[in-house]
Design an enzyme around this catalytic site. Structure first.
Site, PDB file in Angstrom:
ATOM      1  N   VAL A  54       3.403 -44.664   5.339  1.00 58.65           N
ATOM      2  CA  VAL A  54       4.605 -43.811   4.784  1.00 58.65           C
ATOM      3  C   VAL A  54       4.073 -43.613   3.341  1.00 58.65           C
ATOM      4  O   VAL A  54       4.633 -42.504   2.744  1.00 58.65           O
ATOM      5  CB  VAL A  54       5.886 -44.641   4.658  1.00 58.65           C
ATOM      6  N   TYR A 152       8.528 -55.027  -7.320  1.00 61.03           N
ATOM      7  CA  TYR A 152       9.233 -54.957  -5.880  1.00 61.03           C
ATOM      8  C   TYR A 152      10.720 -54.464  -6.612  1.00 61.03           C
ATOM      9  O   TYR A 152      11.523 -53.500  -6.097  1.00 61.03           O
ATOM     10  CB  TYR A 152       9.396 -56.330  -5.406  1.00 61.03           C
TER      11      TYR A 152
END
Lengths: 252, 292
Positions: A54, A152
């Site tokens: 992706v 993250y």
């Protein structure tokens, strides 16, 4: 509901949550295009499994073209995610590498895949689900927003901007956009955090199951709700709760 | 209250607008200021800061470029001897929507996320090891937007404040449908706010964010084709007022708030209000210790 001819795309579907999402959508009659960087995605039952990344534009365009050939794209599950510990004192070169590793998948990947899908979804409407984390909802436990996950955490908090803006912009096209923000789910990613893959005693009895999150995904889509972060927490029933007032839909 | 005189700061994106006001306000407190910006006016600012009686350094460059960030941080430390304060201010705006094509979207991503999110990450990650090594605490202030807070974070409002336009109905988050990348980048700053605040508690380093609503600045005037009406200008907050709030925040020192998004939205007085309760972290995890 008759989902024949409708296509669902699930990123990061080789294992864990993505696999459960893909399998459930296939059970519901969708033509599922599941992809992952891991080859195990090719063995996914009931779905078309493709190895693709992706974070790579060419792969994203190839996936969306393939999905469009399969039918009308109605569902996009932005599930692929990279996670790693990133201590703040890990050093400069490491910090640069961590940024690219996490952001290219978790933020840029979501952007590219969604941008590529939206034109296909506009004529008939659809659903975009951004898979996030309970870090972005009010804290119910000590473990939220830990000190060693800055990129993250940033990548998942950033999804709030997409979910909110896309829900508004795509409302007229009947495209619903929501975030799924969950705590610990029994997946290989979670088990990988513990020695021998064994969950600690405080988790083993109440960890959420991928199948429960897949049910929640179906419930969100059936509800017609949009522009929300839907929470799921360890120790609480996994269910679609009452719709919060407007000012709490993203912030919880 | 902490005495700021003689401390050393970096302010990014300081050539115009809020960053410019921040740099001047810090200099007026006797803080030595290093500034950087894409725009060449940053060099003129250095001269003006020096005239205020402090040491000043300036670099023209892009905060999303790791080499530029390294240069600013390393040369600031060499010139000033230490880095006590980082104001992560550099930011850009651009319209972006869900059906933009991929070419535009990737350019927008590099520019908007690169500046507003990666730039703050790079400066944080470059300065944090310096502050830890110095062992004297520190202050990191990220500049965000009122798009990511409601009336306080996340949803208390203050009906007692008559001038508050949101007194009767709490304000939802978000900047509208044409700011997906801008809002994503600014929301993303929460990832740094909470992780850094938690990680840096043992080192006495605070991390907070100013979440700015419409403030009279280069960026806001650009929305209005640099020809805003007098009424619009009158409704905007003043950068100088917000800079005073920044100074007041820094003066709190180690005993002050930590891991907080401080909201400045239009219609409210521009001043440092009392700290709010923590929502997204457990308060004990971001509380600085005694003597920090």
């Amino acid at each position: 509901m008759n989902n024949a001819g409708k296509v669902a795309i699930v990123s990061g579907a080789a294992q864990g949550l993505g696999r459960a999402f893909a399998e459930r959508l296939a059970e519901e009659g969708y033509q599922v295009l599941a992809f992952d960087v891991q080859a195990a995605v090719e063995g996914l039952g009931g779905a078309t499994g493709v190895v693709a990344d992706v974070s790579k534009r060419d792969d994203v365009e190839r996936i969306v073209a393939l999905a469009a050939e399969m039918g009308t794209i109605e569902v996009l599950v932005n599930n692929a995610g990279a996670w790693k510990k990133t201590p703040v004192d890990s050093g400069w070169e490491q910090a640069l590498a961590d940024w690219d590793e996490i952001m290219d998948t978790n933020l840029k990947g979501v952007l590219m895949l969604s941008r590529a899908v939206v034109p296909h979804m506009k004529p008939a409407g659809g659903h975009i689900l951004n898979i996030s984390t309970y870090y972005v909802l009010p804290a119910k436990s000590d473990g939220t927003n830990p000190p060693d996950t800055d990129p993250y955490g940033a990548s998942k908090w950033a999804l709030n901007g997409f979910t909110d803006a896309w829900a508004k912009y795509l409302e007229a096209e009947n495209i619903k956009v929501n975030g799924l923000c969950m705590g610990a789910v029994d997946t290989p990613m979670l088990r990988g955090l513990f020695a021998d893959g064994q969950l600690p005693s405080d988790l083993v009895d109440n960890v959420m199951l991928p199948s429960e999150l897949a049910q929640l995904m179906m419930d969100v889509m059936a509800s017609g709700r949009t522009g929300e972060n839907i929470g799921a927490w360890v120790g609480e029933p996994v269910q679609l709760n009452e719709q919060p007032p407007l000012h709490k839909r993203i912030t919880g | 209250m902490t005495d700021l005189k003689g401390k050393n700061a970096i302010v990014t994106g300081a050539a115009v607008g809020l960053g410019n006001a921040y740099a001047r306000a810090l200099a007026q407190e006797g803080i030595n200021v290093a500034v950087c910006d894409l725009r060449d006016e940053v060099h003129q600012l250095v001269a003006e800061l020096t005239d205020l009686g402090v040491k000043a350094q300036g670099w023209q460059g892009d905060v999303s470029d790791p080499a530029h960030v390294r240069q600013v941080v390393d040369e600031t430390r060499a010139a000033f001897g230490s880095i006590d304060i980082l104001v992560n201010n550099a930011g850009v705006w651009g319209a972006s929507v869900a059906d933009d094509d991929l070419d535009k979207s990737l350019e927008d991503y590099e520019r908007i996320v690169g500046t507003n999110l990666k730039g703050e990450y790079l400066f944080g990650r470059a300065v944090i090891p310096v502050m830890i090594e110095q062992g004297a605490g520190g202050e990191i202030v990220n500049i965000a937007t009122d798009h990511m807070v409601t009336c306080g974070t996340p949803y208390f409002c203050c009906p007692s404040l008559e001038s508050c336009p949101w007194g009767d109905s709490p304000r939802p988050t978000g900047g509208g449908d044409a700011m997906d990348l801008y809002d994503a980048a600014k929301w993303g700053l929460n990832g740094f706010l909470y992780a850094w605040a938690k990680a840096l508690v043992p080192h006495g380093i605070r991390v907070n964010a100013l979440c700015m609503g419409a403030t009279d600045s280069y960026m806001l005037r650009s929305f209005h084709n640099f020809d805003p009406s007098e009424e619009e200008i009158a409704s905007w907050m003043k950068a100088e007022d917000n800079a005073q709030a920044l100074v007041d925040l820094l003066k709190e020192g180690p005993a002050g708030r930590n891991a907080q998004n401080i909201n400045f939205c239009m219609g409210r007085p521009v001043l440092l209000e009392p700290a709010h309760d923590h929502v997204y972290v457990v308060a004990d995890h971001v509380k600085l210790g005694e003597g920090a």
